[in-house]
Write a protein that holds these residues in place. Structure first.
Motif, PDB file in Angstrom:
ATOM      1  N   GLU A  53       0.836  -1.210   0.000  1.00  0.00           N
ATOM      2  CA  GLU A  53       0.000   0.000   0.000  1.00  0.00           C
ATOM      3  C   GLU A  53       0.865   1.251   0.000  1.00  0.00           C
ATOM      4  OE1 GLU A  53      -4.112  -1.402   2.198  1.00  0.00           O
ATOM      5  OE2 GLU A  53      -2.495  -0.645   3.450  1.00  0.00           O
ATOM      6  N   LEU A  54       1.932   1.249   0.779  1.00  0.00           N
ATOM      7  CA  LEU A  54       2.830   2.403   0.806  1.00  0.00           C
ATOM      8  C   LEU A  54       3.452   2.620  -0.568  1.00  0.00           C
ATOM      9  CD1 LEU A  54       4.280   4.704   2.248  1.00  0.00           C
ATOM     10  CD2 LEU A  54       6.002   3.046   3.002  1.00  0.00           C
ATOM     11  N   LYS A  55       3.900   1.550  -1.181  1.00  0.00           N
ATOM     12  CA  LYS A  55       4.503   1.664  -2.518  1.00  0.00           C
ATOM     13  C   LYS A  55       3.484   2.165  -3.535  1.00  0.00           C
ATOM     14  CE  LYS A  55       8.107  -1.781  -1.851  1.00  0.00           C
ATOM     15  NZ  LYS A  55       8.633  -3.107  -2.240  1.00  0.00           N
ATOM     16  N   ASP A  56       2.238   1.697  -3.417  1.00  0.00           N
ATOM     17  CA  ASP A  56       1.190   2.111  -4.358  1.00  0.00           C
ATOM     18  C   ASP A  56       0.857   3.594  -4.244  1.00  0.00           C
ATOM     19  OD1 ASP A  56       0.977  -0.423  -5.433  1.00  0.00           O
ATOM     20  OD2 ASP A  56      -0.851  -0.942  -4.327  1.00  0.00           O
ATOM     21  N   ILE A  57       0.743   4.105  -3.028  1.00  0.00           N
ATOM     22  CA  ILE A  57       0.349   5.509  -2.892  1.00  0.00           C
ATOM     23  C   ILE A  57       1.538   6.460  -2.953  1.00  0.00           C
ATOM     24  CG2 ILE A  57      -1.693   4.908  -1.559  1.00  0.00           C
ATOM     25  CD1 ILE A  57      -0.257   6.414   0.755  1.00  0.00           C
ATOM     26  N   GLY A  58       2.708   5.965  -2.610  1.00  0.00           N
ATOM     27  CA  GLY A  58       3.915   6.783  -2.691  1.00  0.00           C
ATOM     28  C   GLY A  58       4.179   7.590  -1.434  1.00  0.00           C
ATOM     29  N   SER A  59       5.401   8.059  -1.345  1.00  0.00           N
ATOM     30  CA  SER A  59       5.841   8.787  -0.147  1.00  0.00           C
ATOM     31  C   SER A  59       5.121  10.120   0.025  1.00  0.00           C
ATOM     32  CB  SER A  59       7.351   9.008  -0.190  1.00  0.00           C
ATOM     33  OG  SER A  59       7.719   9.787  -1.320  1.00  0.00           O
ATOM     34  N   LYS A  60       4.849  10.804  -1.086  1.00  0.00           N
ATOM     35  CA  LYS A  60       4.213  12.128  -0.984  1.00  0.00           C
ATOM     36  C   LYS A  60       2.804  12.032  -0.412  1.00  0.00           C
ATOM     37  CE  LYS A  60       6.877  14.197  -4.737  1.00  0.00           C
ATOM     38  NZ  LYS A  60       6.810  14.701  -6.117  1.00  0.00           N
ATOM     39  N   GLN A  61       2.011  11.108  -0.929  1.00  0.00           N
ATOM     40  CA  GLN A  61       0.642  10.952  -0.427  1.00  0.00           C
ATOM     41  C   GLN A  61       0.659  10.463   1.013  1.00  0.00           C
ATOM     42  OE1 GLN A  61      -2.262  11.926  -1.589  1.00  0.00           O
ATOM     43  NE2 GLN A  61      -3.423  11.016   0.063  1.00  0.00           N
ATOM     44  N   ALA A  62       1.605   9.596   1.333  1.00  0.00           N
ATOM     45  CA  ALA A  62       1.713   9.102   2.709  1.00  0.00           C
ATOM     46  C   ALA A  62       2.006  10.252   3.669  1.00  0.00           C
ATOM     47  CB  ALA A  62       2.796   8.036   2.795  1.00  0.00           C
ATOM     48  N   VAL A  63       2.928  11.118   3.307  1.00  0.00           N
ATOM     49  CA  VAL A  63       3.259  12.257   4.174  1.00  0.00           C
ATOM     50  C   VAL A  63       2.110  13.251   4.218  1.00  0.00           C
ATOM     51  CG1 VAL A  63       4.740  14.309   4.324  1.00  0.00           C
ATOM     52  CG2 VAL A  63       5.739  12.050   4.186  1.00  0.00           C
ATOM     53  N   PHE A  64       1.405  13.413   3.123  1.00  0.00           N
ATOM     54  CA  PHE A  64       0.222  14.277   3.117  1.00  0.00           C
ATOM     55  C   PHE A  64      -0.762  13.804   4.186  1.00  0.00           C
ATOM     56  CE2 PHE A  64      -4.086  15.181   1.621  1.00  0.00           C
ATOM     57  CZ  PHE A  64      -4.027  16.555   1.466  1.00  0.00           C
ATOM     58  N   ARG A  65      -1.011  12.495   4.220  1.00  0.00           N
ATOM     59  CA  ARG A  65      -1.929  11.932   5.211  1.00  0.00           C
ATOM     60  C   ARG A  65      -1.370  12.074   6.622  1.00  0.00           C
ATOM     61  NH1 ARG A  65      -4.055   6.155   2.795  1.00  0.00           N
ATOM     62  NH2 ARG A  65      -4.676   6.875   0.726  1.00  0.00           N
ATOM     63  N   LEU A  66      -0.087  11.772   6.774  1.00  0.00           N
ATOM     64  CA  LEU A  66       0.536  11.866   8.103  1.00  0.00           C
ATOM     65  C   LEU A  66       0.487  13.290   8.635  1.00  0.00           C
ATOM     66  CD1 LEU A  66       3.648   9.560   7.631  1.00  0.00           C
ATOM     67  CD2 LEU A  66       1.737   9.160   9.191  1.00  0.00           C
ATOM     68  N   LYS A  67       0.800  14.261   7.778  1.00  0.00           N
ATOM     69  CA  LYS A  67       0.841  15.662   8.200  1.00  0.00           C
ATOM     70  C   LYS A  67      -0.544  16.137   8.644  1.00  0.00           C
ATOM     71  CE  LYS A  67       3.375  19.753   7.457  1.00  0.00           C
ATOM     72  NZ  LYS A  67       3.788  20.002   8.831  1.00  0.00           N
ATOM     73  N   ALA A  68      -1.595  15.641   8.003  1.00  0.00           N
ATOM     74  CA  ALA A  68      -2.953  16.015   8.389  1.00  0.00           C
ATOM     75  C   ALA A  68      -3.277  15.528   9.799  1.00  0.00           C
ATOM     76  CB  ALA A  68      -3.955  15.441   7.389  1.00  0.00           C
ATOM     77  N   GLN A  69      -2.798  14.353  10.151  1.00  0.00           N
ATOM     78  CA  GLN A  69      -3.096  13.795  11.472  1.00  0.00           C
ATOM     79  C   GLN A  69      -2.020  14.126  12.504  1.00  0.00           C
ATOM     80  OE1 GLN A  69      -4.894  10.038  11.401  1.00  0.00           O
ATOM     81  NE2 GLN A  69      -4.456   9.553  13.526  1.00  0.00           N
ATOM     82  N   TYR A  70      -0.797  14.270  12.040  1.00  0.00           N
ATOM     83  CA  TYR A  70       0.332  14.566  12.930  1.00  0.00           C
ATOM     84  C   TYR A  70       1.036  15.821  12.412  1.00  0.00           C
ATOM     85  CZ  TYR A  70      -0.467   9.664  14.127  1.00  0.00           C
ATOM     86  OH  TYR A  70      -1.039   8.479  14.510  1.00  0.00           O
ATOM     87  N   PRO A  71       0.581  17.005  12.813  1.00  0.00           N
ATOM     88  CA  PRO A  71       1.106  18.266  12.270  1.00  0.00           C
ATOM     89  C   PRO A  71       2.615  18.460  12.436  1.00  0.00           C
ATOM     90  CG  PRO A  71      -0.890  18.661  13.532  1.00  0.00           C
ATOM     91  CD  PRO A  71      -0.510  17.229  13.749  1.00  0.00           C
ATOM     92  N   ASN A  72       3.224  17.773  13.388  1.00  0.00           N
ATOM     93  CA  ASN A  72       4.664  17.924  13.590  1.00  0.00           C
ATOM     94  C   ASN A  72       5.505  17.055  12.657  1.00  0.00           C
ATOM     95  OD1 ASN A  72       4.301  19.819  15.607  1.00  0.00           O
ATOM     96  ND2 ASN A  72       4.262  18.286  17.228  1.00  0.00           N
ATOM     97  N   THR A  73       4.861  16.371  11.719  1.00  0.00           N
ATOM     98  CA  THR A  73       5.592  15.557  10.740  1.00  0.00           C
ATOM     99  C   THR A  73       6.575  16.452   9.996  1.00  0.00           C
ATOM    100  OG1 THR A  73       3.717  14.065  10.475  1.00  0.00           O
ATOM    101  CG2 THR A  73       5.333  14.105   8.686  1.00  0.00           C
ATOM    102  N   CYS A  74       7.817  15.988   9.861  1.00  0.00           N
ATOM    103  CA  CYS A  74       8.849  16.807   9.216  1.00  0.00           C
ATOM    104  C   CYS A  74       9.283  16.203   7.883  1.00  0.00           C
ATOM    105  CB  CYS A  74      10.054  16.997  10.141  1.00  0.00           C
ATOM    106  SG  CYS A  74      10.968  15.487  10.450  1.00  0.00           S
TER     107      CYS A  74
END
Length: 82
Positions: free
Chosen positions: A27-48
């Motif tokens: 799933e991570l490979k399918d959506i890619g790093s950018k989309q994964a970080v987009f989702r993470l940043k929405a839930q975890y604002p301190n994502t760097c």
């Protein structure tokens, strides 16, 4: 389906990715790093930006230091746009 830890990611990152709907390496490979970080940043604002680098490196199967400068610059520009 392979566990996220099979990509070299730790248990904490695995839990965070699960919380945003990414439950396997495939799933991570399918959506890619950018989309994964987009989702993470929405839930975890301190994502760097370093998380983005780590996810991209994991997807490529390389160490973070093996990402070339062009790749890092592109990822950094994307991260700044979030």
């Amino acid at each position: 389906m392979a566990a996220l830890t099979s990509l070299g990611l730790g248990k904490t990152m695995e839990k965070k990715l699960h919380s945003v709907g990414i439950c396997s390496a495939e799933e991570l490979k399918d959506i890619g790093s950018k989309q994964a970080v987009f989702r993470l940043k929405a839930q975890y604002p301190n994502t760097c930006v370093v998380i983005l680098y780590h996810l991209e490196a994991a997807i490529r199967g390389v160490e973070i230091k093996q990402l070339d400068d062009r790749c890092k610059a592109e990822l950094k520009a994307y991260f700044k746009s979030l």
